[in-house]
Write an enzyme that holds these catalytic residues in place. Structure first.
Site, PDB file in Angstrom:
ATOM      1  N   ARG A  92      76.395 112.989 -30.957  1.00  0.00           N
ATOM      2  CA  ARG A  92      77.157 111.931 -31.637  1.00  0.00           C
ATOM      3  C   ARG A  92      78.455 112.677 -32.268  1.00  0.00           C
ATOM      4  O   ARG A  92      79.296 112.228 -33.121  1.00  0.00           O
ATOM      5  CB  ARG A  92      76.484 111.558 -32.824  1.00  0.00           C
ATOM      6  CG  ARG A  92      75.158 110.745 -32.677  1.00  0.00           C
ATOM      7  CD  ARG A  92      74.688 109.965 -33.797  1.00  0.00           C
ATOM      8  NE  ARG A  92      73.567 108.985 -33.560  1.00  0.00           N
ATOM      9  CZ  ARG A  92      72.081 109.629 -33.627  1.00  0.00           C
ATOM     10  NH1 ARG A  92      72.040 110.951 -33.818  1.00  0.00           N
ATOM     11  NH2 ARG A  92      71.248 108.743 -33.140  1.00  0.00           N
ATOM     12  N   LYS A 138      92.903 108.984 -27.476  1.00  0.00           N
ATOM     13  CA  LYS A 138      92.325 107.939 -26.481  1.00  0.00           C
ATOM     14  C   LYS A 138      91.666 108.698 -25.432  1.00  0.00           C
ATOM     15  O   LYS A 138      92.191 109.199 -24.569  1.00  0.00           O
ATOM     16  CB  LYS A 138      93.361 107.058 -26.054  1.00  0.00           C
ATOM     17  CG  LYS A 138      93.636 106.065 -26.935  1.00  0.00           C
ATOM     18  CD  LYS A 138      94.890 105.253 -26.301  1.00  0.00           C
ATOM     19  CE  LYS A 138      94.514 104.183 -25.406  1.00  0.00           C
ATOM     20  NZ  LYS A 138      95.538 103.223 -24.780  1.00  0.00           N
ATOM     21  N   GLU A 169     105.766 109.009 -17.450  1.00  0.00           N
ATOM     22  CA  GLU A 169     105.564 108.648 -18.827  1.00  0.00           C
ATOM     23  C   GLU A 169     106.663 109.077 -19.723  1.00  0.00           C
ATOM     24  O   GLU A 169     106.840 108.549 -20.581  1.00  0.00           O
ATOM     25  CB  GLU A 169     104.165 109.379 -19.119  1.00  0.00           C
ATOM     26  CG  GLU A 169     103.128 109.057 -18.379  1.00  0.00           C
ATOM     27  CD  GLU A 169     102.494 107.596 -18.861  1.00  0.00           C
ATOM     28  OE1 GLU A 169     103.079 107.150 -20.072  1.00  0.00           O
ATOM     29  OE2 GLU A 169     101.336 107.195 -18.175  1.00  0.00           O
ATOM     30  N   LYS A 218     105.101 109.874 -29.653  1.00  0.00           N
ATOM     31  CA  LYS A 218     103.720 109.280 -29.526  1.00  0.00           C
ATOM     32  C   LYS A 218     102.907 109.688 -30.889  1.00  0.00           C
ATOM     33  O   LYS A 218     102.072 108.858 -31.600  1.00  0.00           O
ATOM     34  CB  LYS A 218     103.094 109.842 -28.423  1.00  0.00           C
ATOM     35  CG  LYS A 218     101.825 109.205 -28.351  1.00  0.00           C
ATOM     36  CD  LYS A 218     101.071 109.607 -26.885  1.00  0.00           C
ATOM     37  CE  LYS A 218      99.641 108.920 -26.792  1.00  0.00           C
ATOM     38  NZ  LYS A 218      98.973 108.961 -25.648  1.00  0.00           N
ATOM     39  N   GLU A 277      95.144 101.293 -31.970  1.00  0.00           N
ATOM     40  CA  GLU A 277      95.985 100.498 -30.948  1.00  0.00           C
ATOM     41  C   GLU A 277      95.719  98.896 -31.630  1.00  0.00           C
ATOM     42  O   GLU A 277      95.498  97.941 -30.621  1.00  0.00           O
ATOM     43  CB  GLU A 277      95.348 100.564 -29.390  1.00  0.00           C
ATOM     44  CG  GLU A 277      96.308  99.881 -28.656  1.00  0.00           C
ATOM     45  CD  GLU A 277      96.059 100.614 -27.050  1.00  0.00           C
ATOM     46  OE1 GLU A 277      95.904  99.443 -26.518  1.00  0.00           O
ATOM     47  OE2 GLU A 277      95.881 101.700 -26.833  1.00  0.00           O
ATOM     48  N   ARG A 303     100.779 100.580 -31.354  1.00  0.00           N
ATOM     49  CA  ARG A 303     100.498 101.784 -30.440  1.00  0.00           C
ATOM     50  C   ARG A 303     100.379 100.813 -29.086  1.00  0.00           C
ATOM     51  O   ARG A 303     100.392 101.565 -28.139  1.00  0.00           O
ATOM     52  CB  ARG A 303      99.023 102.133 -30.547  1.00  0.00           C
ATOM     53  CG  ARG A 303      98.780 103.459 -29.843  1.00  0.00           C
ATOM     54  CD  ARG A 303      97.659 104.150 -30.261  1.00  0.00           C
ATOM     55  NE  ARG A 303      97.251 105.216 -29.574  1.00  0.00           N
ATOM     56  CZ  ARG A 303      96.441 106.214 -29.456  1.00  0.00           C
ATOM     57  NH1 ARG A 303      95.706 106.418 -30.739  1.00  0.00           N
ATOM     58  NH2 ARG A 303      96.036 107.060 -28.642  1.00  0.00           N
ATOM     59  N   ASN A 358     101.791 100.982 -23.730  1.00  0.00           N
ATOM     60  CA  ASN A 358     101.273 100.274 -22.639  1.00  0.00           C
ATOM     61  C   ASN A 358     102.461  99.530 -21.683  1.00  0.00           C
ATOM     62  O   ASN A 358     102.068  99.113 -20.608  1.00  0.00           O
ATOM     63  CB  ASN A 358     100.299  99.413 -22.697  1.00  0.00           C
ATOM     64  CG  ASN A 358      98.949  99.843 -23.454  1.00  0.00           C
ATOM     65  OD1 ASN A 358      98.436 100.899 -22.943  1.00  0.00           O
ATOM     66  ND2 ASN A 358      98.462  99.027 -24.539  1.00  0.00           N
ATOM     67  N   HIS A 398     101.909  99.783 -18.052  1.00  0.00           N
ATOM     68  CA  HIS A 398     100.481 100.193 -17.598  1.00  0.00           C
ATOM     69  C   HIS A 398      99.515  98.994 -17.238  1.00  0.00           C
ATOM     70  O   HIS A 398      98.760  99.209 -16.541  1.00  0.00           O
ATOM     71  CB  HIS A 398      99.833 100.887 -18.922  1.00  0.00           C
ATOM     72  CG  HIS A 398     100.366 102.130 -19.019  1.00  0.00           C
ATOM     73  ND1 HIS A 398     101.788 102.615 -19.234  1.00  0.00           N
ATOM     74  CD2 HIS A 398      99.634 103.260 -18.899  1.00  0.00           C
ATOM     75  CE1 HIS A 398     101.847 104.048 -19.173  1.00  0.00           C
ATOM     76  NE2 HIS A 398     100.642 104.408 -19.345  1.00  0.00           N
ATOM     77  N   HIS A 456      98.245  99.961 -13.807  1.00  0.00           N
ATOM     78  CA  HIS A 456      96.666 100.444 -13.438  1.00  0.00           C
ATOM     79  C   HIS A 456      96.142  99.417 -12.619  1.00  0.00           C
ATOM     80  O   HIS A 456      95.298 100.044 -11.727  1.00  0.00           O
ATOM     81  CB  HIS A 456      95.967  99.986 -15.107  1.00  0.00           C
ATOM     82  CG  HIS A 456      96.048 101.031 -15.938  1.00  0.00           C
ATOM     83  ND1 HIS A 456      95.619 100.689 -17.115  1.00  0.00           N
ATOM     84  CD2 HIS A 456      96.375 102.291 -15.958  1.00  0.00           C
ATOM     85  CE1 HIS A 456      95.541 101.746 -17.982  1.00  0.00           C
ATOM     86  NE2 HIS A 456      96.255 102.756 -17.200  1.00  0.00           N
ATOM     87  N   HIS A 478      98.567 108.224 -11.186  1.00  0.00           N
ATOM     88  CA  HIS A 478      98.621 107.382 -12.501  1.00  0.00           C
ATOM     89  C   HIS A 478     100.328 107.215 -12.697  1.00  0.00           C
ATOM     90  O   HIS A 478     100.652 105.974 -12.796  1.00  0.00           O
ATOM     91  CB  HIS A 478      98.295 107.993 -13.428  1.00  0.00           C
ATOM     92  CG  HIS A 478      98.263 107.330 -14.930  1.00  0.00           C
ATOM     93  ND1 HIS A 478      97.798 105.981 -15.122  1.00  0.00           N
ATOM     94  CD2 HIS A 478      98.922 107.543 -15.889  1.00  0.00           C
ATOM     95  CE1 HIS A 478      98.072 105.683 -16.358  1.00  0.00           C
ATOM     96  NE2 HIS A 478      98.847 106.509 -16.637  1.00  0.00           N
TER      97      HIS A 478
END
Length: 354
Positions: free
Chosen positions: A121, A143, A185, A225, A235, A239, A243, A246, A250, A262
């Site tokens: 955990r 993330k 990026e 960032k 997010e 945030r 994206n 993206h 993606h 990517h």
């Protein structure tokens, strides 16, 4: 050395940026962690370059190191690989008081974060980012996710590291293509951030310029960032601006089946969404050309045959930013002023035809 502190409600950690950190890994990590068992996770591209020296430095500081190496590439970002790593950690007697270090690029950072978050955990986690993509983007903010089949980043968690080490000398061993994909990026972040940063990326005219200014590019991108993550860790709000490009990127990346990196897909995605928003009067005229000039100056692709195909729209349905059939797309009203534009997936074919 530059240090950027990410100060969240439940966690505070430093992102350290310097070109000598690779010589001080043991020192930096022993300042954050007590001696313990450590999984040192990497891939078979990075491992032959840096694994032996990194392990030695950690052992010299009294850490008990288990080296785990996975195949390089997106295929390692899977639940089956994560499960295999967890099994090896259990067999080696890892406890909740131990830790995991991700030594590599974005794939290793994501995979390592997922494994660290799941094992008992949650155990301690540190990132040593060796690619430009990881240094300026994926290693910061917590993330982490793995893929499921053709669906990207579908299983994961927000799991912050205890430390993030960014050393631009690791970039010396990247191919030009692997370096440049990370620069997509940086361009994205500069457009979201402010005019000053955007003008700075406008001065980057070659791959050698990226290498020469890598540390400053990283510092500026990470600082932006970090500010966004501190304002919106999970997010729920701003945030989402990160994206930009993206959602389309993606989809294109998945349809390319490994033929595109990517960052290359994100570059295409930024241009595609910007051109449509310009045509719809949401983004100002000329902004797509500004992005194109920065991306094409270093050889990034900016077009794809997949855009607008049936398969392209099918991929949008599985995007994480699909909220009940509505996509939260990112546009720029001006440099440094991103906004969310909601579009129904059912309306996307007509939107793309404009």
């Amino acid at each position: 050395m530059s240090t950027i502190t990410v100060d969240l409600a439940t966690k505070k950690y430093d992102v350290k940026i310097d070109n000598t950190l690779h010589t001080r890994i043991g020192q930096e990590i022993s300042a954050v962690w007590s001696t313990r068992k450590i999984v040192l996770l990497t891939d078979n591209n990075v491992g032959p370059l840096y694994l032996e020296d990194t392990s030695r430095q950690l052992r010299d500081k009294g850490f008990d190191v288990l080296e785990l190496v996975v195949p390089a590439g997106e295929q390692s970002k899977s639940l089956s690989v994560a499960g295999d790593l967890i099994g090896k950690m259990a067999s080696a007697g890892f406890t909740r008081g131990d830790g995991l270090i991700a030594l590599g690029g974005g794939v290793i950072g994501d995979l390592g974060g997922v494994v660290a978050s799941l094992y008992m955990r949650g155990i301690a986690f540190i990132q040593i980012a060796t690619s430009l993509t990881a240094q300026v983007d994926s290693s910061v903010g917590g993330k982490t996710a793995v893929n499921l089949g053709d669906t990207k980043n579908i299983a994961g968690s927000f799991y912050q590291p205890d430390l993030d080490l960014v050393d631009v000398t690791y970039l010396d061993t990247l191919t030009d293509r692997d370096l440049v994909e990370g620069y997509a990026e940086v361009v994205k972040t500069s457009a979201l951030s402010d005019q000053n940063f955007f003008e700075f990326t406008g001065q980057i005219k070659s791959i050698s310029d990226i290498r020469e200014h890598a540390q400053e590019l990283s510092q500026r991108a990470i600082a932006y960032k970090a500010r966004v993550v501190m304002a919106d860790e999970k997010e729920a709000g701003e945030r989402q601006f990160l994206n930009f490009g993206h959602t389309f990127g993606h989809a294109i990346e998945l349809l390319a089946h490994g033929e595109l990196r990517h960052g290359e897909a994100v570059a295409i995605g930024m241009v595609a969404i910007s051109s449509r928003f310009e045509q719809n009067g949401i983004m100002p005229k000329g902004m797509t050309d500004e992005l194109l000039s920065r991306l094409e100056a270093v050889g990034l692709p900016t077009q794809s045959e997949f855009i607008g195909t049936t398969h392209f729209f099918d991929r949008l349905i599985n995007d994480k930013k699909n909220h009940g059939g509505v996509l939260n797309l990112v546009a720029l009203e001006s440099i440094g002023n991103p906004v969310i534009v909601k579009k129904k997936i059912a309306d996307m074919p007509a939107f793309m035809e404009n």
